[in-house]
Enzyme design. Structure first.
Site, PDB file in Angstrom:
ATOM      1  CG  HIS A  48      -1.917  -1.018   1.295  1.00 34.55           C
ATOM      2  ND1 HIS A  48      -1.669  -2.307   1.739  1.00 34.55           N
ATOM      3  CD2 HIS A  48      -3.222  -0.990   0.949  1.00 34.55           C
ATOM      4  CE1 HIS A  48      -2.779  -3.014   1.658  1.00 34.55           C
ATOM      5  NE2 HIS A  48      -3.737  -2.251   1.187  1.00 34.55           N
ATOM      6  CG  MET A  53       6.965  -5.224   2.597  1.00 33.18           C
ATOM      7  SD  MET A  53       8.116  -6.627   2.639  1.00 33.18           S
ATOM      8  CE  MET A  53       8.841  -6.552   1.025  1.00 33.18           C
ATOM      9  CD  GLU A  54       6.560   0.584   3.048  1.00 37.68           C
ATOM     10  OE1 GLU A  54       5.573   0.699   2.296  1.00 37.68           O
ATOM     11  OE2 GLU A  54       6.623  -0.309   3.921  1.00 37.68           O
ATOM     12  CG  ASP A  64      25.691   2.094 -10.248  1.00 39.03           C
ATOM     13  OD1 ASP A  64      25.997   1.516 -11.310  1.00 39.03           O
ATOM     14  OD2 ASP A  64      25.485   3.315 -10.170  1.00 39.03           O
TER      15      ASP A  64
END
Length: 142
Positions: free
Chosen positions: A63, A97-98, A112
């Site tokens: 959400h 999850m965040e 990277d």
């Protein structure tokens, strides 16, 4: 998505962490700010914060939630860096999850930024490894 419309807004807090293993020479370059792409940890911090805010766009069943605080910090060791992401909200659903997304993107950004220093003569990454991504603490206040 799960229907959360009947749930009450609750203060929530989550901390996630993870690591990236790197060559000691790469860690030294990061500390001395000699990586060609720029300041590695500042860039990773910003990327992690953006990732937290966009988690619902990246993970289909998450959400969109109002984020009230995000912090991304790092601990530097001889051969690895630990990323720690803490997130707060007051809402109907959790924010693990965040926090996990913030840590993951911060670590991927480090990779990277340093990949030119980590590659061997054949373009392989013999040392670089992301590992140990996990939720350290999750709090839901009544």
């Amino acid at each position: 998505m799960v229907d959360i419309s009947k749930k009450e807004d609750v203060e929530r807090f989550c901390i996630a962490e993870g690591y990236i293993k790197l060559k000691p020479e790469t860690i030294k370059l990061i500390k001395e700010q000699k990586i060609k792409k720029g300041n590695v940890l500042t860039t990773a911090q910003i990327a992690g914060i953006l990732a937290v805010k966009k988690t619902y766009e990246l993970i289909p069943m998450c959400h969109p939630i109002p984020i009230t605080s995000v912090n991304i910090n790092f601990e530097i060791f001889e051969d690895k860096i630990k990323a720690i992401c803490s997130v707060k909200t007051t809402y109907k659903t959790g924010i693990e999850m965040e926090a996990l997304t913030g840590v993951s993107i911060a670590l991927l950004t480090i990779w990277d930024m340093v990949k030119s220093a980590e590659k061997d003569e054949y373009g392989q990454y013999k040392t670089a490894e992301i590992f140990g991504i996990r939720v350290v603490e999750k709090v839901k206040k009544p």
